[in-house]
Write a protein that holds these residues in place. Structure first.
Motif, PDB file in Angstrom:
ATOM      1  N   ASP A 127      -5.754  -1.184 -10.338  1.00  0.00           N
ATOM      2  CA  ASP A 127      -6.796  -0.199 -10.607  1.00  0.00           C
ATOM      3  C   ASP A 127      -7.807  -0.218  -9.455  1.00  0.00           C
ATOM      4  O   ASP A 127      -8.195  -1.291  -8.968  1.00  0.00           O
ATOM      5  CB  ASP A 127      -7.495  -0.530 -11.930  1.00  0.00           C
ATOM      6  CG  ASP A 127      -8.454   0.560 -12.369  1.00  0.00           C
ATOM      7  OD1 ASP A 127      -8.531   1.605 -11.683  1.00  0.00           O
ATOM      8  OD2 ASP A 127      -9.132   0.368 -13.385  1.00  0.00           O
ATOM      9  N   THR A 128      -8.233   0.966  -9.021  1.00  0.00           N
ATOM     10  CA  THR A 128      -9.191   1.047  -7.911  1.00  0.00           C
ATOM     11  C   THR A 128     -10.505   0.365  -8.262  1.00  0.00           C
ATOM     12  O   THR A 128     -11.136  -0.279  -7.410  1.00  0.00           O
ATOM     13  CB  THR A 128      -9.445   2.518  -7.541  1.00  0.00           C
ATOM     14  OG1 THR A 128      -8.197   3.149  -7.239  1.00  0.00           O
ATOM     15  CG2 THR A 128     -10.361   2.630  -6.340  1.00  0.00           C
ATOM     16  N   GLN A 129     -10.949   0.492  -9.503  1.00  0.00           N
ATOM     17  CA  GLN A 129     -12.196  -0.145  -9.914  1.00  0.00           C
ATOM     18  C   GLN A 129     -12.100  -1.664  -9.835  1.00  0.00           C
ATOM     19  O   GLN A 129     -13.101  -2.341  -9.593  1.00  0.00           O
ATOM     20  CB  GLN A 129     -12.569   0.285 -11.337  1.00  0.00           C
ATOM     21  CG  GLN A 129     -12.919   1.754 -11.473  1.00  0.00           C
ATOM     22  CD  GLN A 129     -14.076   2.142 -10.576  1.00  0.00           C
ATOM     23  OE1 GLN A 129     -15.068   1.408 -10.478  1.00  0.00           O
ATOM     24  NE2 GLN A 129     -13.974   3.285  -9.925  1.00  0.00           N
ATOM     25  N   ALA A 140     -12.187   7.618  -0.078  1.00  0.00           N
ATOM     26  CA  ALA A 140     -10.945   6.896   0.201  1.00  0.00           C
ATOM     27  C   ALA A 140     -10.352   7.319   1.534  1.00  0.00           C
ATOM     28  O   ALA A 140     -10.316   8.508   1.872  1.00  0.00           O
ATOM     29  CB  ALA A 140      -9.938   7.134  -0.927  1.00  0.00           C
ATOM     30  N   ILE A 145     -10.229   1.364   1.890  1.00  0.00           N
ATOM     31  CA  ILE A 145      -9.491   1.295   0.631  1.00  0.00           C
ATOM     32  C   ILE A 145     -10.445   1.179  -0.553  1.00  0.00           C
ATOM     33  O   ILE A 145     -10.243   1.797  -1.598  1.00  0.00           O
ATOM     34  CB  ILE A 145      -8.510   0.100   0.637  1.00  0.00           C
ATOM     35  CG1 ILE A 145      -7.534   0.232   1.822  1.00  0.00           C
ATOM     36  CG2 ILE A 145      -7.750   0.016  -0.667  1.00  0.00           C
ATOM     37  CD1 ILE A 145      -6.667   1.470   1.759  1.00  0.00           C
ATOM     38  N   ALA A 146     -11.487   0.390  -0.401  1.00  0.00           N
ATOM     39  CA  ALA A 146     -12.479   0.208  -1.462  1.00  0.00           C
ATOM     40  C   ALA A 146     -13.796  -0.190  -0.820  1.00  0.00           C
ATOM     41  O   ALA A 146     -13.829  -0.689   0.309  1.00  0.00           O
ATOM     42  CB  ALA A 146     -12.025  -0.855  -2.474  1.00  0.00           C
ATOM     43  N   GLU A 191      -7.408   8.769  -3.916  1.00  0.00           N
ATOM     44  CA  GLU A 191      -7.492   7.409  -4.443  1.00  0.00           C
ATOM     45  C   GLU A 191      -6.390   6.570  -3.821  1.00  0.00           C
ATOM     46  O   GLU A 191      -5.241   7.021  -3.735  1.00  0.00           O
ATOM     47  CB  GLU A 191      -7.355   7.439  -5.968  1.00  0.00           C
ATOM     48  CG  GLU A 191      -7.625   6.116  -6.638  1.00  0.00           C
ATOM     49  CD  GLU A 191      -7.535   6.220  -8.155  1.00  0.00           C
ATOM     50  OE1 GLU A 191      -8.175   5.422  -8.852  1.00  0.00           O
ATOM     51  OE2 GLU A 191      -6.809   7.113  -8.639  1.00  0.00           O
ATOM     52  N   GLN A 232       0.863  -1.178   0.000  1.00  0.00           N
ATOM     53  CA  GLN A 232       0.000   0.000   0.000  1.00  0.00           C
ATOM     54  C   GLN A 232       0.902   1.231   0.000  1.00  0.00           C
ATOM     55  O   GLN A 232       1.670   1.463   0.928  1.00  0.00           O
ATOM     56  CB  GLN A 232      -0.917  -0.005   1.229  1.00  0.00           C
ATOM     57  CG  GLN A 232      -1.837   1.192   1.319  1.00  0.00           C
ATOM     58  CD  GLN A 232      -2.720   1.125   2.559  1.00  0.00           C
ATOM     59  OE1 GLN A 232      -2.950   0.054   3.113  1.00  0.00           O
ATOM     60  NE2 GLN A 232      -3.222   2.276   2.986  1.00  0.00           N
TER      61      GLN A 232
END
Length: 745
Positions: free
Chosen positions: A555-557, A591, A581-582, A533, A526
């Protein structure tokens, strides 16, 4: 004369009683009809909620557990197939890479396969092998498919020169999945083969849950947990899934047949709740494992509750009260709005026809009284009187006030249903099985995220092997990086760093590795703890690369897609400081924000001490089921110390108490809708024009002969306006004639 006059009056009354296109009649009739329908619906939907069968929430939960397992199984098998095919593609070159070198490098990166081999499909020669023996006869039987042209065939999930995954039964009775990929290079074709174990998907089974993986024939290929009529459940679920397979999956739903079944048994005894889901693929989706015909079946023993939620008497009482209120409101509107309008029409029509012998009757209600007083003044003016100001007649309550009172009466019935009555409260009995299922599903989600991050690191490590074999030139490295980024949707960027952290080559977005800082050792890291983000990256050192490291930033998605699952409520992926984180797409997130609730933080702390995760039923004003599952301490993600936390409001569950509450709220909402729609319609079409009509009638009675009166609607109010216009036209000549003699005098 009197007979003729009476005949005209009767004809006028008949015309007034004829139904008009608009006016007060349609909204009043619609209001009565809708209130009658709402009363009937209230009596029907608020019936007793019997628990004689298993709660729908428990059955639906088993279906979701099976769907999670099916998706996890399919993703694992697809990943194994694509990993081997991509690894084989990375060894492509003008000269063939030695078979032993291929297997050695493959073994350093991936440890998922029980056996690997390189064979010559033409002569059936085994060139190199690692691990357990692979049934070569099965591979060579389909080898001609591997000799296709360079275009390949990807329609059914087969990569170019690949055979796709297949299931093989060993002599020991175990099932293996074989994956075959073509090794290009040189004049002679070679095949890279890997065998893996078909495991039950990563769902914690416990002592009470059975998990099965079956094929399209209902044969059990893998199992976990106690043996509870495995064969019969597998066969029954297979038949049911086959019947559902023809249905088109709903958008956003499970890509394949899924559902739940309930076992037989006596009331009050344990019964078996079964969920099944096919590891299939949605229309147009590419999945090699989706064509294998595998399904996941889960079953659990549940004790039946024979109690019931009693709401029938409440529903009948509420429906009866609404019927009484509907009759009262309808009677009030007929007496204060519709009947005065018809009588005003009769009086105005009589005056417009010249029938001036009788005084205009007196009306109740403010607006009808004002209009009636103006008509009486106009009658006297037709008989030779002078224009007079009638004043604001206070004949009673206004029509707008009447409509407001009627709306208040109906809302007094709807609002308690919508906000107060029949509330489930915080003492609803939530089955313990739902709490356990929440924990299991959260644990499955955590396992899915952990495996995906580890698989991503393995992909980066395989790229590092290829980069290490090159000469380090930017052009060669960049081509490999661009190919990796194109074939892996999980990354936002892939790049190579030197020993000092300088970017040597990259593909995709700008690197977020801190400038001037040395690369991290082989792991998933991390990179930030604040910002808009999260930045998460996989680091893999290049063998013999003098400090060079390949980095793949996730990728965050991609992370969001891993924690998005239906029926699990709100889901968060948090770091070791419990920063988000997500989170699932449906609810959104900011975020690095904190978890919403102290009980979730306490749950995360307790789950960190329990490797299997934990779950609670949080009792508060709005009860919820919450669960937390930390990452198991293995693989490239062992340094992250992340968790997956989920929370689902109890009100979202399909329990009888909450079903009764939602139906009560629905009845109240329907009542509000009917009252607002119909009374609002009445106010716009009738009440507001009637108030304007009162002003116009008083102005005409006061001597205004210049303002032309024209109707806005063809209804009762419009008919009165037309009659007033006729009276205005009749008064103008009389006024002019009387003015001339006054001037001569």
């Amino acid at each position: 004369m009197s007979a003729s006059r009476g005949s005209r009056r009767r004809k006028a009354r008949r015309r007034a009683d004829m139904p008009l296109l608009g006016g007060a009649r349609p909204p009043i009739a619609a209001l009565l009809a809708l209130l009658l329908a709402v009363a009937g619906a209230t009596a029907l939907v608020l019936g007793d909620r019997d628990r004689a069968s298993l709660d729908a929430a428990v059955l639906t939960s088993q279906q979701h557990v099976a769907e999670d397992g099916a998706l996890s199984l399919r993703a694992s098998l697809d990943e194994s197939a694509t990993d081997l095919q991509r690894a084989a593609a990375l060894f492509t070159g003008p000269e063939p890479v030695p078979a032993d070198t291929v297997l050695d490098k493959l073994g350093k990166v991936y440890n998922k396969w029980r056996g690997t081999a390189v064979i010559d499909p033409v002569g059936g020669t085994l060139l190199a092998a690692r691990g357990e023996n692979i049934p070569l006869a099965t591979v060579l039987k389909g080898a001609p498919e591997a000799k296709g042209d360079d275009k390949g065939d990807d329609k059914d999930g087969k990569a170019a020169f690949g055979l796709g995954p297949r299931l093989v039964k060993l002599r020991s009775g175990e099932t293996r999945m074989l994956v075959v990929a073509a090794l290009r290079g040189g004049d002679r074709p070679r095949l890279l083969v890997a065998s893996g174990t078909l495991n039950v998907p990563g769902i914690s089974s416990g002592e009470d849950r059975t998990l099965l993986v079956v094929d399209s024939a209902g044969t059990v290929l893998a199992s976990d947990g106690p043996s509870v009529a495995r064969k019969s459940w597998a066969e029954k679920a297979r038949r049911t899934a086959a019947a559902d397979s023809a249905k088109t999956p709903e958008p956003g739903g499970h890509p394949g047949a899924s559902g739940h079944l309930m076992g037989g048994g006596k009331r009050g005894e344990e019964r078996t709740a079964v969920g099944y889901a096919a590891a299939g693929r949605a229309p147009g989706e590419t999945s090699a494992a989706g064509a294998l015909g595998l399904s996941v079946i889960t079953s659990v023993e549940v004790t039946e509750d024979v109690s019931a939620v009693r709401t029938q008497a409440f529903g009948l009482a509420a429906a009866g009260i609404l019927l009484a209120l509907a009759l009262v409101v309808g009677w009030v509107l007929l007496r204060t709005v519709q009947r005065p309008l018809l009588q005003l029409y009769l009086e105005s029509r009589r005056l417009s026809r010249g029938e001036l012998d009788r005084p205009v009757r007196q009306f109740r209600g403010r607006e009808p009284a004002r209009i009636g007083a103006a008509l009486e003044s106009l009658r006297k003016q037709r008989l030779g009187g002078r224009p007079t100001r009638t004043g604001r007649a206070r004949g009673g309550f206004g029509t707008r006030g009447t409509v407001i009172v009627c709306a208040a009466v109906l809302l007094a019935w709807s609002a308690p249903l919508l906000f107060l009555l029949n509330r489930a409260g915080s003492t609803v009995t939530v089955p313990q099985q739902l709490v356990e299922d929440q924990r299991r599903r959260t644990d499955t989600a955590a396992d899915r995220v952990r495996k995906a991050l580890n698989e991503g690191w393995a992909d980066v490590a395989s790229v590092a092997q290829i980069v290490g074999a090159g000469d380090g030139k930017d052009g060669a490295d960049k081509a490999v990086l661009e190919t990796t980024l194109r074939e892996h949707s999980r990354y936002r960027s892939v790049y190579v760093l030197d020993g000092d952290g300088t970017v040597l080559s990259r593909a995709g977005d700008s690197p977020r590795h801190p400038g001037g800082k040395k690369p991290h050792p082989d792991s998933v890291v991390q990179l930030n703890t604040s910002g808009k983000e999260p930045a998460v990256a996989a680091y893999a050192a290049v063998p013999g690369g003098k400090g060079r490291t390949v980095v793949g930033e996730y990728d965050t998605q991609f992370l969001i897609s891993l924690v998005t699952r239906p029926g699990l409520g709100q889901v968060w992926l948090v770091d070791k400081k419990h920063r988000i984180i997500a989170a699932d797409r449906a609810h959104g997130y900011r975020a690095f924000a904190k978890l919403p609730g102290r009980h979730l933080n306490d749950l995360a702390v307790s789950a960190r001490r329990d490797a299997d995760g934990t779950a609670i039923l949080h009792r508060s004003r709005n009860s919820s089921i919450a669960a937390a599952a930390p990452f198991s301490d293995n693989g490239a993600v062992k340094g992250l110390d992340w968790q997956v936390i989920s929370a689902q409001p109890a009100a979202w569950l399909e329990l009888p108490e909450y079903t009764a509450e939602r139906h009560t709220m629905l009845a109240g909402l329907l009542g509000v809708t009917a009252a607002v729609a119909c009374l609002g319609w009445l106010h716009i079409i009738v009440i507001r024009p009637l108030r304007n009509l009162a002003d116009q009638a008083e102005a005409l009675a006061g001597g205004d002969r210049k303002t032309v009166l024209f109707p806005q609607h063809h209804d009762e109010v419009g008919a009165v306006v037309r009659n007033l216009e006729l009276i205005r036209q009749q008064l103008r000549p009389a006024t002019g004639a009387s003015a001339k003699p006054a001037g001569r005098n």
